[in-house]
Scaffold this active site. Sequence first.
Site, PDB file in Angstrom:
ATOM      1  N   ASP A  37      30.726  36.759  38.231  1.00 32.52           N
ATOM      2  CA  ASP A  37      32.122  36.492  38.607  1.00 32.52           C
ATOM      3  C   ASP A  37      32.833  35.874  37.414  1.00 32.52           C
ATOM      4  OD1 ASP A  37      34.536  35.368  40.040  1.00 32.52           O
ATOM      5  OD2 ASP A  37      33.410  36.073  41.773  1.00 32.52           O
ATOM      6  N   ASN A  87      31.767  45.157  43.307  1.00 33.85           N
ATOM      7  CA  ASN A  87      32.674  44.663  44.347  1.00 33.85           C
ATOM      8  C   ASN A  87      33.947  44.030  43.798  1.00 33.85           C
ATOM      9  OD1 ASN A  87      33.375  43.210  47.029  1.00 33.85           O
ATOM     10  ND2 ASN A  87      33.059  41.532  45.579  1.00 33.85           N
ATOM     11  N   TYR A 152      46.989  49.832  43.521  1.00 35.28           N
ATOM     12  CA  TYR A 152      45.722  49.546  44.206  1.00 35.28           C
ATOM     13  C   TYR A 152      45.143  50.819  44.833  1.00 35.28           C
ATOM     14  CZ  TYR A 152      42.515  47.102  47.405  1.00 35.28           C
ATOM     15  OH  TYR A 152      41.411  46.669  48.093  1.00 35.28           O
ATOM     16  N   LYS A 156      41.608  52.559  43.959  1.00 39.37           N
ATOM     17  CA  LYS A 156      40.555  52.718  44.979  1.00 39.37           C
ATOM     18  C   LYS A 156      40.257  54.204  45.237  1.00 39.37           C
ATOM     19  CE  LYS A 156      39.657  48.371  45.728  1.00 39.37           C
ATOM     20  NZ  LYS A 156      38.407  47.800  45.198  1.00 39.37           N
ATOM     21  N   THR A 187      39.604  37.356  53.934  1.00 43.13           N
ATOM     22  CA  THR A 187      39.088  36.666  52.743  1.00 43.13           C
ATOM     23  C   THR A 187      40.269  35.944  52.086  1.00 43.13           C
ATOM     24  OG1 THR A 187      39.602  38.436  51.189  1.00 43.13           O
ATOM     25  CG2 THR A 187      37.469  38.598  52.319  1.00 43.13           C
TER      26      THR A 187
HETATM   27  N1  LIG Z   1      39.977  41.698  51.667  1.00 42.54           N
HETATM   28  C1  LIG Z   1      40.347  42.906  52.013  1.00 42.54           C
HETATM   29  O1  LIG Z   1      41.103  43.104  52.964  1.00 42.54           O
HETATM   30  C2  LIG Z   1      39.798  44.109  51.285  1.00 42.54           C
HETATM   31  C3  LIG Z   1      39.996  45.377  51.868  1.00 42.54           C
HETATM   32  C4  LIG Z   1      39.491  46.503  51.218  1.00 42.54           C
HETATM   33  C5  LIG Z   1      38.818  46.365  50.022  1.00 42.54           C
HETATM   34  N2  LIG Z   1      38.645  45.124  49.489  1.00 42.54           N
HETATM   35  C6  LIG Z   1      37.940  45.037  48.225  1.00 42.54           C
HETATM   36  O2  LIG Z   1      36.816  44.181  48.340  1.00 42.54           O
HETATM   37  C7  LIG Z   1      36.560  43.563  47.077  1.00 42.54           C
HETATM   38  C8  LIG Z   1      36.464  42.065  47.264  1.00 42.54           C
HETATM   39  O3  LIG Z   1      37.669  41.587  47.841  1.00 42.54           O
HETATM   40  P1  LIG Z   1      37.815  40.133  48.453  1.00 42.54           P
HETATM   41  O4  LIG Z   1      38.773  40.249  49.573  1.00 42.54           O
HETATM   42  O5  LIG Z   1      36.513  39.528  48.680  1.00 42.54           O
HETATM   43  O6  LIG Z   1      38.564  39.411  47.218  1.00 42.54           O
HETATM   44  P2  LIG Z   1      38.590  37.873  46.788  1.00 42.54           P
HETATM   45  O7  LIG Z   1      39.804  37.750  45.956  1.00 42.54           O
HETATM   46  O8  LIG Z   1      38.446  36.996  47.983  1.00 42.54           O
HETATM   47  O9  LIG Z   1      37.295  37.728  45.860  1.00 42.54           O
HETATM   48  C9  LIG Z   1      37.205  38.498  44.695  1.00 42.54           C
HETATM   49  C10 LIG Z   1      36.240  37.854  43.716  1.00 42.54           C
HETATM   50  O10 LIG Z   1      36.235  38.676  42.538  1.00 42.54           O
HETATM   51  C11 LIG Z   1      36.359  37.846  41.401  1.00 42.54           C
HETATM   52  N3  LIG Z   1      37.002  38.585  40.313  1.00 42.54           N
HETATM   53  C12 LIG Z   1      38.303  38.933  40.200  1.00 42.54           C
HETATM   54  N4  LIG Z   1      38.513  39.571  39.050  1.00 42.54           N
HETATM   55  C13 LIG Z   1      37.323  39.649  38.427  1.00 42.54           C
HETATM   56  C14 LIG Z   1      36.890  40.208  37.190  1.00 42.54           C
HETATM   57  N5  LIG Z   1      37.758  40.784  36.338  1.00 42.54           N
HETATM   58  N6  LIG Z   1      35.590  40.123  36.863  1.00 42.54           N
HETATM   59  C15 LIG Z   1      34.710  39.498  37.698  1.00 42.54           C
HETATM   60  N7  LIG Z   1      35.057  38.950  38.864  1.00 42.54           N
HETATM   61  C16 LIG Z   1      36.350  39.021  39.229  1.00 42.54           C
HETATM   62  C17 LIG Z   1      37.173  36.656  41.852  1.00 42.54           C
HETATM   63  O11 LIG Z   1      36.963  35.517  41.006  1.00 42.54           O
HETATM   64  C18 LIG Z   1      36.644  36.452  43.266  1.00 42.54           C
HETATM   65  O12 LIG Z   1      35.515  35.599  43.277  1.00 42.54           O
HETATM   66  C19 LIG Z   1      37.695  44.010  46.148  1.00 42.54           C
HETATM   67  O13 LIG Z   1      37.265  45.120  45.386  1.00 42.54           O
HETATM   68  C20 LIG Z   1      38.779  44.449  47.111  1.00 42.54           C
HETATM   69  O14 LIG Z   1      39.635  45.408  46.549  1.00 42.54           O
HETATM   70  C21 LIG Z   1      39.126  43.979  50.088  1.00 42.54           C
END
Ligand SMILES: NC(=O)c1ccc[n+]([C@@H]2O[C@H](COP(=O)([O-])OP(=O)(O)OC[C@H]3O[C@@H](n4cnc5c(N)ncnc54)[C@H](O)[C@@H]3O)[C@@H](O)[C@H]2O)c1
Length: 251
Positions: A37, A87, A152, A156, A187
């Site tokens: 991370d 992720n 986005y 994706k 989240t």
């Molecule tokens: N939350 C949603 O509704 C949702 C829906 C569909 C897809 N997603 C996808 O799931 C994944 C995780 O989302 P989340 O909701 O847990 O997000 P979040 O923001 O809660 O957590 C994301 C984590 O990724 C880390 N991060 C960000 N940029 C980074 C980088 N350049 N290198 C390394 N780490 C990095 C952040 O520090 C954080 O710990 C993402 O790919 C997001 O697009 C989320």
Amino acid sequence: MKRLEGKRAIVTGAGNGIGREISLRLASEGAMVALADLDEEAAKKVASEIDGDTIIHKTDVANPEDFEALVGRVVSEWGGLDVMVNNAGVGVAANAPDTSLDDWQFVMSVNLKGTFLGMKYAVPAMRDSGGGSIVNMSSIAALVGLKDRAAYSAAKGGILALTRAAAIDHIEEGIRVNCIAPGTVETPWVDRITSGYDDPVEAKETMKARQPHGRFVQPEEIAAMAAYLASDESASVVGACMVVDGGVTAR
Ligand SMILES: NC(=O)c1ccc[n+]([C@@H]2O[C@H](COP(=O)([O-])OP(=O)(O)OC[C@H]3O[C@@H](n4cnc5c(N)ncnc54)[C@H](O)[C@@H]3O)[C@@H](O)[C@H]2O)c1
């Protein structure tokens, strides 16, 4: 024996939200987990919750040197790599004309380039380990049109197409590549994205109402899917997009 006993896994974006839950779940099923991370402190906190082998590696997934060092460290400390969960992701809420070029680059770079780099460095390590499973984080934004998610959705959608292409490229090497398309997951991300709206509370309720099952998807539900895809139980699941969205795309 636990389903992922002895598997060597990397999870990116492991410090918060979905990545945190995936890390905890893989570890609870017996995997050794490298927590990658940008936010090293958050990754350390997750590691403190895990009773098993972990590596904490500060990583920017958009940076090839960081990724190469991450995979190299896992291979040198654990002798190989079996599971790669790409992720980490970021989002910007805007339609195309309102998206700045900087925001476009940022979203494409972390999501799409980050996933590409994950495969670029994980596949050779998995070849040397005799196979593996790669799980990429896409989104329902790749499958249906969502308002104000131009960059986005493009990123994706790219991850979904890349997943299918890579699945065909590497299946004969014993490497499976799949992706997950979550609906709206509760989240820190949801709060961040809704804070950009005039009425954040209303924006959050609108996101929740979009889910036919009437609630946000929980990160644990995505983690359960990731653990299944990481495990040998999903041996015939290749190039798939596993939708976990409470019914959004069933409409
Ligand atoms: N939350 C949603 O509704 C949702 C829906 C569909 C897809 N997603 C996808 O799931 C994944 C995780 O989302 P989340 O909701 O847990 O997000 P979040 O923001 O809660 O957590 C994301 C984590 O990724 C880390 N991060 C960000 N940029 C980074 C980088 N350049 N290198 C390394 N780490 C990095 C952040 O520090 C954080 O710990 C993402 O790919 C997001 O697009 C989320």
